[in-house]
Design a protein around this motif. Structure first.
Motif, PDB file in Angstrom:
ATOM      1  N   ALA A  18       0.852  -1.195   0.000  1.00  0.00           N
ATOM      2  CA  ALA A  18       0.000   0.000   0.000  1.00  0.00           C
ATOM      3  C   ALA A  18       0.888   1.246   0.000  1.00  0.00           C
ATOM      4  CB  ALA A  18      -0.901  -0.023   1.223  1.00  0.00           C
ATOM      5  N   ASP A  19       0.270   2.425  -0.007  1.00  0.00           N
ATOM      6  CA  ASP A  19       1.051   3.673  -0.051  1.00  0.00           C
ATOM      7  C   ASP A  19       1.544   4.093   1.330  1.00  0.00           C
ATOM      8  OD1 ASP A  19      -1.355   4.394   1.084  1.00  0.00           O
ATOM      9  OD2 ASP A  19      -1.575   6.239  -0.072  1.00  0.00           O
ATOM     10  N   ARG A  20       1.206   3.311   2.357  1.00  0.00           N
ATOM     11  CA  ARG A  20       1.643   3.622   3.721  1.00  0.00           C
ATOM     12  C   ARG A  20       1.668   2.323   4.520  1.00  0.00           C
ATOM     13  NH1 ARG A  20      -3.444   7.332   4.843  1.00  0.00           N
ATOM     14  NH2 ARG A  20      -3.081   7.614   2.627  1.00  0.00           N
ATOM     15  N   PRO A  21       2.316   2.310   5.673  1.00  0.00           N
ATOM     16  CA  PRO A  21       2.306   1.087   6.484  1.00  0.00           C
ATOM     17  C   PRO A  21       0.861   0.660   6.800  1.00  0.00           C
ATOM     18  CG  PRO A  21       3.924   2.635   7.322  1.00  0.00           C
ATOM     19  CD  PRO A  21       3.129   3.378   6.292  1.00  0.00           C
ATOM     20  N   LYS A  22       0.607  -0.635   6.739  1.00  0.00           N
ATOM     21  CA  LYS A  22      -0.768  -1.151   6.809  1.00  0.00           C
ATOM     22  C   LYS A  22      -1.527  -0.739   8.066  1.00  0.00           C
ATOM     23  CE  LYS A  22       1.105  -5.476   8.589  1.00  0.00           C
ATOM     24  NZ  LYS A  22       1.457  -6.881   8.262  1.00  0.00           N
ATOM     25  N   GLN A  23      -0.799  -0.487   9.176  1.00  0.00           N
ATOM     26  CA  GLN A  23      -1.496  -0.105  10.414  1.00  0.00           C
ATOM     27  C   GLN A  23      -2.182   1.255  10.297  1.00  0.00           C
ATOM     28  OE1 GLN A  23       1.656  -0.935  10.034  1.00  0.00           O
ATOM     29  NE2 GLN A  23       3.080   0.287  11.218  1.00  0.00           N
ATOM     30  N   TYR A  24      -1.838   2.015   9.245  1.00  0.00           N
ATOM     31  CA  TYR A  24      -2.449   3.335   9.053  1.00  0.00           C
ATOM     32  C   TYR A  24      -3.465   3.356   7.923  1.00  0.00           C
ATOM     33  CZ  TYR A  24       1.234   4.580  12.253  1.00  0.00           C
ATOM     34  OH  TYR A  24       2.043   4.626  13.362  1.00  0.00           O
ATOM     35  N   LEU A  25      -3.814   2.192   7.391  1.00  0.00           N
ATOM     36  CA  LEU A  25      -4.857   2.124   6.363  1.00  0.00           C
ATOM     37  C   LEU A  25      -6.228   2.207   7.031  1.00  0.00           C
ATOM     38  CD1 LEU A  25      -3.377  -0.711   4.117  1.00  0.00           C
ATOM     39  CD2 LEU A  25      -3.469   1.750   3.600  1.00  0.00           C
ATOM     40  N   PRO A  26      -7.232   2.740   6.319  1.00  0.00           N
ATOM     41  CA  PRO A  26      -8.574   2.832   6.904  1.00  0.00           C
ATOM     42  C   PRO A  26      -9.227   1.456   7.052  1.00  0.00           C
ATOM     43  CG  PRO A  26      -8.559   3.705   4.652  1.00  0.00           C
ATOM     44  CD  PRO A  26      -7.148   3.361   4.978  1.00  0.00           C
ATOM     45  N   VAL A  53       6.511   2.735  17.507  1.00  0.00           N
ATOM     46  CA  VAL A  53       6.346   3.177  16.116  1.00  0.00           C
ATOM     47  C   VAL A  53       7.719   3.500  15.521  1.00  0.00           C
ATOM     48  CG1 VAL A  53       4.039   4.106  16.591  1.00  0.00           C
ATOM     49  CG2 VAL A  53       6.007   5.633  16.631  1.00  0.00           C
ATOM     50  N   SER A  54       7.790   3.487  14.216  1.00  0.00           N
ATOM     51  CA  SER A  54       9.059   3.747  13.535  1.00  0.00           C
ATOM     52  C   SER A  54       9.570   5.151  13.877  1.00  0.00           C
ATOM     53  CB  SER A  54       8.846   3.626  12.025  1.00  0.00           C
ATOM     54  OG  SER A  54      10.019   4.009  11.356  1.00  0.00           O
ATOM     55  N   HIS A  55      10.898   5.301  13.973  1.00  0.00           N
ATOM     56  CA  HIS A  55      11.468   6.597  14.366  1.00  0.00           C
ATOM     57  C   HIS A  55      11.126   7.690  13.354  1.00  0.00           C
ATOM     58  CE1 HIS A  55      14.768   6.641  11.407  1.00  0.00           C
ATOM     59  NE2 HIS A  55      14.619   5.333  11.490  1.00  0.00           N
ATOM     60  N   ASP A  56      10.861   7.300  12.092  1.00  0.00           N
ATOM     61  CA  ASP A  56      10.482   8.326  11.102  1.00  0.00           C
ATOM     62  C   ASP A  56       9.000   8.238  10.728  1.00  0.00           C
ATOM     63  OD1 ASP A  56      10.520   6.012   9.636  1.00  0.00           O
ATOM     64  OD2 ASP A  56      12.027   6.692   8.181  1.00  0.00           O
ATOM     65  N   ASP A  57       8.204   7.719  11.664  1.00  0.00           N
ATOM     66  CA  ASP A  57       6.762   7.579  11.443  1.00  0.00           C
ATOM     67  C   ASP A  57       6.108   8.953  11.256  1.00  0.00           C
ATOM     68  OD1 ASP A  57       4.319   5.412  12.396  1.00  0.00           O
ATOM     69  OD2 ASP A  57       3.884   7.552  12.519  1.00  0.00           O
ATOM     70  N   ALA A  58       5.333   9.090  10.174  1.00  0.00           N
ATOM     71  CA  ALA A  58       4.694  10.382   9.896  1.00  0.00           C
ATOM     72  C   ALA A  58       3.202  10.348  10.217  1.00  0.00           C
ATOM     73  CB  ALA A  58       4.893  10.735   8.429  1.00  0.00           C
ATOM     74  N   TYR A  59       2.687   9.189  10.634  1.00  0.00           N
ATOM     75  CA  TYR A  59       1.234   9.033  10.761  1.00  0.00           C
ATOM     76  C   TYR A  59       0.732   9.025  12.201  1.00  0.00           C
ATOM     77  CZ  TYR A  59       1.660   7.673   5.880  1.00  0.00           C
ATOM     78  OH  TYR A  59       1.937   7.655   4.548  1.00  0.00           O
ATOM     79  N   PHE A  60       1.488   8.409  13.104  1.00  0.00           N
ATOM     80  CA  PHE A  60       0.967   8.249  14.467  1.00  0.00           C
ATOM     81  C   PHE A  60       0.601   9.581  15.141  1.00  0.00           C
ATOM     82  CE2 PHE A  60       0.815   7.397  18.982  1.00  0.00           C
ATOM     83  CZ  PHE A  60       0.064   6.228  19.030  1.00  0.00           C
ATOM     84  N   SER A  62      -0.720  12.175  14.077  1.00  0.00           N
ATOM     85  CA  SER A  62      -1.991  12.780  13.676  1.00  0.00           C
ATOM     86  C   SER A  62      -3.205  12.001  14.193  1.00  0.00           C
ATOM     87  CB  SER A  62      -2.053  12.899  12.152  1.00  0.00           C
ATOM     88  OG  SER A  62      -1.968  11.613  11.595  1.00  0.00           O
ATOM     89  N   LEU A  63      -2.979  10.862  14.824  1.00  0.00           N
ATOM     90  CA  LEU A  63      -4.092  10.143  15.451  1.00  0.00           C
ATOM     91  C   LEU A  63      -4.325  10.770  16.818  1.00  0.00           C
ATOM     92  CD1 LEU A  63      -2.859   6.476  14.877  1.00  0.00           C
ATOM     93  CD2 LEU A  63      -4.187   7.902  13.309  1.00  0.00           C
ATOM     94  N   CYS A  64      -5.542  10.703  17.300  1.00  0.00           N
ATOM     95  CA  CYS A  64      -5.726  11.186  18.668  1.00  0.00           C
ATOM     96  C   CYS A  64      -6.533  10.191  19.474  1.00  0.00           C
ATOM     97  CB  CYS A  64      -6.327  12.581  18.721  1.00  0.00           C
ATOM     98  SG  CYS A  64      -7.389  12.955  17.340  1.00  0.00           S
ATOM     99  N   PRO A  65      -5.867   9.133  19.949  1.00  0.00           N
ATOM    100  CA  PRO A  65      -6.574   8.159  20.776  1.00  0.00           C
ATOM    101  C   PRO A  65      -7.067   8.806  22.075  1.00  0.00           C
ATOM    102  CG  PRO A  65      -4.215   7.650  20.627  1.00  0.00           C
ATOM    103  CD  PRO A  65      -4.457   8.827  19.774  1.00  0.00           C
ATOM    104  N   VAL A  66      -8.344   8.565  22.374  1.00  0.00           N
ATOM    105  CA  VAL A  66      -8.941   9.137  23.580  1.00  0.00           C
ATOM    106  C   VAL A  66      -8.768   8.126  24.710  1.00  0.00           C
ATOM    107  CG1 VAL A  66     -10.981  10.312  24.454  1.00  0.00           C
ATOM    108  CG2 VAL A  66     -10.740   9.905  21.994  1.00  0.00           C
TER     109      VAL A  66
END
Ligand code: CTP
Ligand code: MG
Length: 230
Positions: A18-26, A53-60, A62-66
């Motif tokens: 995919a275009d990003r690591p699978k854990q960030y797919l919808p 998470v990966s040291h260069d992770d760009a996705y985590f 922007s998530l906001c787990p409550v």
């Protein structure tokens, strides 16, 4: 003792293509990792969560787990076992060495509350710990290098290993360290415990607790989660 969750989420998901690591797919209205995290953040038994998470992770970010629980984020490592070890290092600041740790793949968002509860209840008085797993259902063949059947393997004592894998913090950390020192190939936490001479227990869980590895797995996970919402 308390129960903590460690979520390795530092993989690149190469087999998913995919275009990003699978854990960030919808997946069913959120990302895969949000579905997974939510299982542990909601569960009353779980004291807190450490995510690698990966040291260069760009996705985590922007998530906001409550959550009102401790949620710690650490750097992952080159292999899954390094990510888990980093998370255990982080957990050492929050937890007691005798506390239980449940290591669960970020890519397994279909773990049910019932399976999580049963794993904890079955193992909480166990001297070692164990894993969720399910018996093999298909007939198993051993192959020759050129693609012929060499033998039919007896599947009566074969199980598929899932996560969570639940062990005491100190036992798990030292087993993983020893395995790495010995150059032992760590495929899951239980394999490191086995290498250290322990016999982890198999706790039967649902076959719906799939790991998202390839695109068809994502479609199946979507189906399971949508079905549970009904
Ligand atoms: N993982 C990790 N650190 C690594 C490798 C994997 O934390 N260095 C995590 C993944 O993010 C995933 C879990 O371990 O949640 C299971 O690994 P796997 O399914 O193999 O994920 P990937 O390694 O990302 O996928 P692939 O092997 O297809 O590249
Ligand atoms: Mg991998």
């Amino acid at each position: 003792p308390k129960f903590w969750a460690v979520i390795p989420a530092a993989g690149v998901g190469s087999r998913m293509q995919a275009d990003r690591p699978k854990q960030y797919l919808p997946l069913d209205g959120r990302t895969v990792i949000e579905q997974t995290l939510d299982i542990f953040l909601r569960h009353p038994r779980i004291a807190g969560v450490v995510v690698a998470v990966s040291h260069d992770d760009a996705y985590f970010p922007s998530l906001c787990p409550v959550t009102d629980k401790p949620l710690q984020v650490v750097d992952g490592g080159a292999e899954r076992c390094h990510s888990v070890l980093n998370a255990l290092r982080g957990l050492e600041a929050l937890a007691h060495p005798e506390d239980w740790v449940l290591v669960h793949d970020a890519a397994r968002p279909c773990l049910s509350d019932d399976d999580l509860e049963r794993l904890i209840e079955t193992l909480r008085d166990d001297p070692v710990g164990g894993i969720l797993a399910t018996p093999v259902r298909d007939t198993k063949k051993r192959a020759t290098p050129d693609g012929y059947i060499a033998a039919t393997v007896d599947r009566a004592d074969l199980w598929r290993a899932f996560t969570p894998q639940m062990f005491r913090l100190a036992t798990l950390a030292s087993a993983l360290e020893k395995a790495l020192e010995d150059g032992f190939m760590v495929t899951d936490e239980a394999s490191a415990l086995e290498h250290a001479g322990h016999a982890p227990r198999l706790v039967e869980g649902s076959a719906e607790n799939i790991k998202i590895t390839r695109p068809e797995d994502l479609r199946l996970a979507e189906f399971y989660l949508a079905e549970r919402r009904r």
